[in-house]
Write a protein that holds these residues in place. Structure first.
Motif, PDB file in Angstrom:
ATOM      1  N   THR A 129       6.697  -5.677   2.895  1.00 30.44           N
ATOM      2  CA  THR A 129       7.783  -4.923   2.277  1.00 30.44           C
ATOM      3  C   THR A 129       7.217  -3.676   1.619  1.00 30.44           C
ATOM      4  N   ARG A 130       7.807  -2.531   1.940  1.00 33.32           N
ATOM      5  CA  ARG A 130       7.453  -1.290   1.263  1.00 33.32           C
ATOM      6  C   ARG A 130       8.682  -0.396   1.110  1.00 33.32           C
ATOM      7  N   ALA A 131       9.578  -0.428   2.089  1.00 38.86           N
ATOM      8  CA  ALA A 131      10.866   0.277   2.042  1.00 38.86           C
ATOM      9  C   ALA A 131      10.743   1.795   2.046  1.00 38.86           C
ATOM     10  N   THR A 132       9.540   2.308   2.174  1.00 34.18           N
ATOM     11  CA  THR A 132       9.383   3.742   2.411  1.00 34.18           C
ATOM     12  C   THR A 132       8.360   3.922   3.523  1.00 34.18           C
ATOM     13  N   ALA A 133       8.275   5.156   4.002  1.00 36.27           N
ATOM     14  CA  ALA A 133       7.204   5.496   4.929  1.00 36.27           C
ATOM     15  C   ALA A 133       5.878   5.523   4.176  1.00 36.27           C
ATOM     16  N   ALA A 134       4.782   5.613   4.919  1.00 37.31           N
ATOM     17  CA  ALA A 134       3.460   5.723   4.302  1.00 37.31           C
ATOM     18  C   ALA A 134       2.489   6.226   5.367  1.00 37.31           C
ATOM     19  N   THR A 154      16.721   0.118  -4.662  1.00 36.83           N
ATOM     20  CA  THR A 154      16.991  -1.310  -4.743  1.00 36.83           C
ATOM     21  C   THR A 154      17.876  -1.759  -3.595  1.00 36.83           C
ATOM     22  N   THR A 155      17.749  -3.028  -3.251  1.00 35.14           N
ATOM     23  CA  THR A 155      18.656  -3.588  -2.246  1.00 35.14           C
ATOM     24  C   THR A 155      19.978  -4.007  -2.864  1.00 35.14           C
ATOM     25  N   GLU A 156      20.051  -4.023  -4.193  1.00 30.60           N
ATOM     26  CA  GLU A 156      21.266  -4.488  -4.876  1.00 30.60           C
ATOM     27  C   GLU A 156      22.129  -3.305  -5.301  1.00 30.60           C
ATOM     28  N   GLU A 157      23.388  -3.618  -5.682  1.00 31.21           N
ATOM     29  CA  GLU A 157      24.287  -2.587  -6.190  1.00 31.21           C
ATOM     30  C   GLU A 157      24.503  -2.810  -7.679  1.00 31.21           C
ATOM     31  N   PHE A 158      24.454  -1.735  -8.444  1.00 30.02           N
ATOM     32  CA  PHE A 158      24.622  -1.794  -9.895  1.00 30.02           C
ATOM     33  C   PHE A 158      25.661  -0.770 -10.333  1.00 30.02           C
ATOM     34  N   GLN A 176      12.921  -2.108  -5.281  1.00 28.10           N
ATOM     35  CA  GLN A 176      11.811  -1.634  -4.454  1.00 28.10           C
ATOM     36  C   GLN A 176      10.923  -0.667  -5.225  1.00 28.10           C
ATOM     37  N   ALA A 177      11.535   0.130  -6.095  1.00 28.61           N
ATOM     38  CA  ALA A 177      10.746   1.078  -6.882  1.00 28.61           C
ATOM     39  C   ALA A 177      11.580   1.599  -8.047  1.00 28.61           C
ATOM     40  N   ILE A 178      10.947   1.747  -9.181  1.00 27.82           N
ATOM     41  CA  ILE A 178      11.513   2.480 -10.310  1.00 27.82           C
ATOM     42  C   ILE A 178      10.560   3.635 -10.576  1.00 27.82           C
TER      43      ILE A 178
END
Lengths: 113, 637
Positions: B157-162, A73-77, A42-44
């Motif tokens: 999809t964003r997965a955070t607030a905004a 992330t939605t995954e597990e690492f 989702q974000a780095i």
């Protein structure tokens, strides 16, 4: 949702590890190169160096060793020695609690407007 | 003939829910039932149990039960359309262990791991025509239904607030509120204690709930662990400095105990489901009303009204606000003065801010007027590399008159002044750091044309490592990241005509030219078959691309249209031609090389989900015909 807080010796090492784990890929199209999130990323967030002791008028800042990333992330690492579990984080994701890390983190516990 | 006769998809700033932006056209429709004996009658005649009678699926009394862990499936062959979306519903009656994999053909399975009524959406990939339940699931299911589902609602999809600017011009979070959780929240019901439990009897009800010291009351069955709530309350009287707190299901949290309306967001915890309100110390506190509503912010699309007028769908890149206290300006900035008498004071939570609450900071300053003399608030970011930064802040006069202030940063060009008015304005400046720092200055510097004194309100200080500003990201103590917005819709093959059509977009990009190309695409989910608008990395350039069956690209180009303007762009294709219309005229045309095949996906990105479009979308339309010149002129003018 999973949030990982990561530490590497330098940005080259961090970028390489995140790339090797498939969190993003590098795409080049017509000479334009960009990083594209993959596999549930989702974000780095590259935090770079984190200040341990702020600068003063006469002394430069003192940094913690290495550079830091936050990964959502939605995954597990398994990041092994690179994964941190800090208790006083310097960065969060909007709507998530300050020290969220690990698996199945929840949005912010308390926001007062 | 109306344009609407041929339009198959229309997406506008309209209805939404968390994770979904509703299309205006088509109206979601369900096809006929594709499953025979979805209610599992006995004897079974239409469900195939892999492995034969000795397997672990048993159908009996309208229930299909899987009792063992051998990896056999339960399936039917059904008639489907490649690339179309299917709505699957069933009920998991009992669940013991394992994954119940629900699969169409050989496509990816959805895993179900608990009981309850389930609704899934899957696309058939064109492989085997099986609809199957598989996996290690141990439990039972009933009432299975599979229907083709036609809709162009886009996944978000964003997965955070905004945040966004709402229809009232306020800056607030995009969020979905649930129903009221509290009963008799205004305490006006005949017998409030029918709903509110007061263990020690020290709360009385008269035009509100009046708390004695060290007391509490609660309602049962309110809080669910992991759910986020919006808690709003109004205090009309507080005598003796009473402190006020609420219980989130696991612990007490002290909140604002001053007279006024307050809002708190919290996540439920624990297992007792109680919502407590409690007071400590002081003498008396009157609570006029209480409201608790479930709130969802992640993945909520943003209908944004920035600039007033008609709204747009806001799609933005990932950004981090480097300011650690974006609203408590006294904490995020320091005082720097030069010259005799230069002085300033920042008072947090002084005035009503652009989000409608009292959290704007008041900045009062006076400055000496000689060369090199100033009174400023400064923020300094320590950096380790030279980068572009964009700073932004909301400012409003607190005197009723316009005021001239200084607002600049490192590497932002010639210093000057800005005019702060009686309306909230957002001021944005882009500059560059050096290898050690980036700074922001706000206040007075008369040598640059500012006033020598000021009294203004300040809100929403933001610093982004980027070349343009995005929506406000609130912070309170640490830096905060808002994720990128992603819009996709697959499984809509029936709404796209490969052999001819029109893709129309009205909106603007967030920057004119970029380090990467940005796309609005129709495709088969790959780069083999596509039609897309490319908002080019070169400023003021739009390009159209068409490709079929992995053949050569057909490319058309139009220059001279700033990408940050509101543009109306149509790509038109048929068996012969590929054309691009922009703002009322045809701008380029060429012979199409190959027609695409099997397009079933609409993305605000390229077909492989790179090159995300970031900007403001006012309209997105897909037509199943190549519109005529007359129609295109009307559409794009």
């Amino acid at each position: 949702m999973n949030i990982y807080k990561l530490q590497y010796t330098n940005k080259a090492e961090g970028d390489a590890d995140l790339l090797a784990k498939g969190t993003y890929e590098i795409i080049t199209e017509e000479g334009v190169t960009q990083d594209v999130y993959r596999n549930g990323t989702q974000a780095i967030v590259y935090l770079g160096k984190i200040v341990e002791v702020p600068a003063t008028d006469t002394t430069p800042p003192i940094y913690y060793d290495g550079v830091f990333y936050d990964l959502m992330t939605t995954e597990e690492f398994d990041f092994g020695i690179h994964e941190l579990f800090p208790v006083n984080c310097v960065h969060s994701f909007l709507g998530y609690e300050k020290n969220a890390e690990g698996t199945d983190v929840d949005p912010d516990e308390l926001i007062i407007e | 003939m109306s344009l609407l006769d041929d339009v198959s998809i229309v997406v506008t700033p309209n209805g939404y829910k968390a994770g979904e932006l509703y299309a205006v056209v088509p109206v979601p429709t369900e096809g006929s039932e594709l499953i025979t004996d979805g209610n599992f009658p006995t004897p079974n005649a239409n469900w195939t149990i892999q492995g034969g009678a000795a397997t672990t699926w048993v159908i009996n009394n309208n229930i299909a039960t899987r009792t063992g862990s051998t990896n056999w499936g339960l399936y039917q062959n059904i008639t489907r359309t490649v690339g179309s979306l299917y709505k699957i519903t069933f009920n998991v009656l009992t669940y013991t262990s394992g994954n119940l994999q629900v699969r169409l053909g050989d496509g990816a399975a959805n895993n179900v791991t608990n009981t309850g009524s389930k609704t899934l959406y899957l696309i058939w990939d064109g492989s085997t025509d099986k609809f199957a339940f598989e996996g290690s699931f141990i439990g039972s299911i009933e009432n299975v239904s599979v229907k083709e589902y036609t809709s162009a609602d886009m996944d978000v999809t964003r997965a955070t607030a905004a945040t966004r600017v709402d229809e009232n011009g306020l800056v607030n979070y995009a969020e979905i509120l649930g129903g009221e959780e509290v009963t008799c929240g205004d305490f006006s019901c005949a017998v409030p204690t029918d709903y509110w439990v007061v263990p020690d009897g020290n709360v009385t009800f008269s035009s509100g709930a009046i708390f004695d010291v060290d007391t509490k009351m609660y309602q049962n069955n309110i809080i669910v662990a992991g759910t986020v709530y919006k808690f709003t309350y109004e205090i009309t009287e507080n005598t003796g400095g009473m402190t006020f707190r609420f219980y989130n299901g696991a612990s007490y949290n002290f909140v604002d105990d001053s007279v006024g309306v307050h809002t708190v967001y919290f996540t439920g915890a624990g297992t007792n489901h109680r919502f407590y309100l409690s007071t400590l110390s002081g003498t008396s506190l009157t609570l006029k009303s209480v409201s608790v509503k479930e709130v969802t912010r992640d993945n909520v699309p943003r209908i944004d009204y920035t600039g007033g007028g008609c709204p747009h769908i806001l799609a933005e890149p990932q950004r981090t606000n480097e300011i650690t206290y974006s609203e408590a300006i006294s904490l995020s900035t320091g005082e720097v003065n030069s010259g005799t008498g230069s002085d300033n004071t920042a008072t947090d939570n002084y005035g009503i801010s652009p989000n409608g609450t009292q959290n704007a900071t008041r900045l009062v300053a006076s400055s000496a007027t000689g060369a090199g003399e100033y009174s400023l608030r400064d923020f300094v970011l320590t950096t380790s590399a030279a980068e572009s930064y964009t700073q932004s802040v909301y400012l409003k006069s607190n005197t009723g008159s316009n005021q001239k202030l200084s607002y600049y940063g490192k590497g932002t060009g010639t210093r000057g002044f800005i005019t702060v008015t009686n309306e909230w304005q957002r001021f944005e400046i882009t500059g560059a750091s050096n290898t050690t720092n980036y700074f922001i200055y706000l206040g007075l510097r008369p040598e640059d044309g500012t006033d020598s004194s000021c009294d203004v309100l300040v809100y929403g200080l933001q610093l982004e490592q980027a070349s343009y500003a995005t929506s406000y990201i609130p912070t309170s103590g640490i830096t905060v990241t808002r994720n990128q917005d992603i819009f996709t819709r697959d499984g809509i093959g029936s709404l796209i005509n490969d052999s001819e059509g029109t893709l129309y977009f009205e909106g603007s990009a967030l920057e004119n030219g970029s380090s990467s190309n940005r796309f609005i695409s129709l495709s088969d989910g790959t780069s083999d078959n596509l039609i897309y608008i490319r908002i080019d990395s070169t400023a003021s350039r739009f390009r159209g691309f068409a490709r079929g069956s992995s053949g050569s690209y057909t490319i058309i180009t139009a220059n001279g249209f700033p990408q940050t303007d509101n543009n109306k762009i149509a790509l038109v294709w048929d068996a012969t031609n590929f054309r691009i219309w922009i703002n009322g005229s045809e701008r380029a045309t060429t012979t199409i090389n190959d027609l695409p095949v099997g397009m079933n996906t609409l993305n605000l990105s390229d077909p492989t989900s790179s090159g995300n479009f970031f900007g403001k979308v006012k309209q997105l339309q897909v037509y199943t015909t190549a519109l005529t010149d007359t129609q295109l002129a009307a559409l794009t003018s």
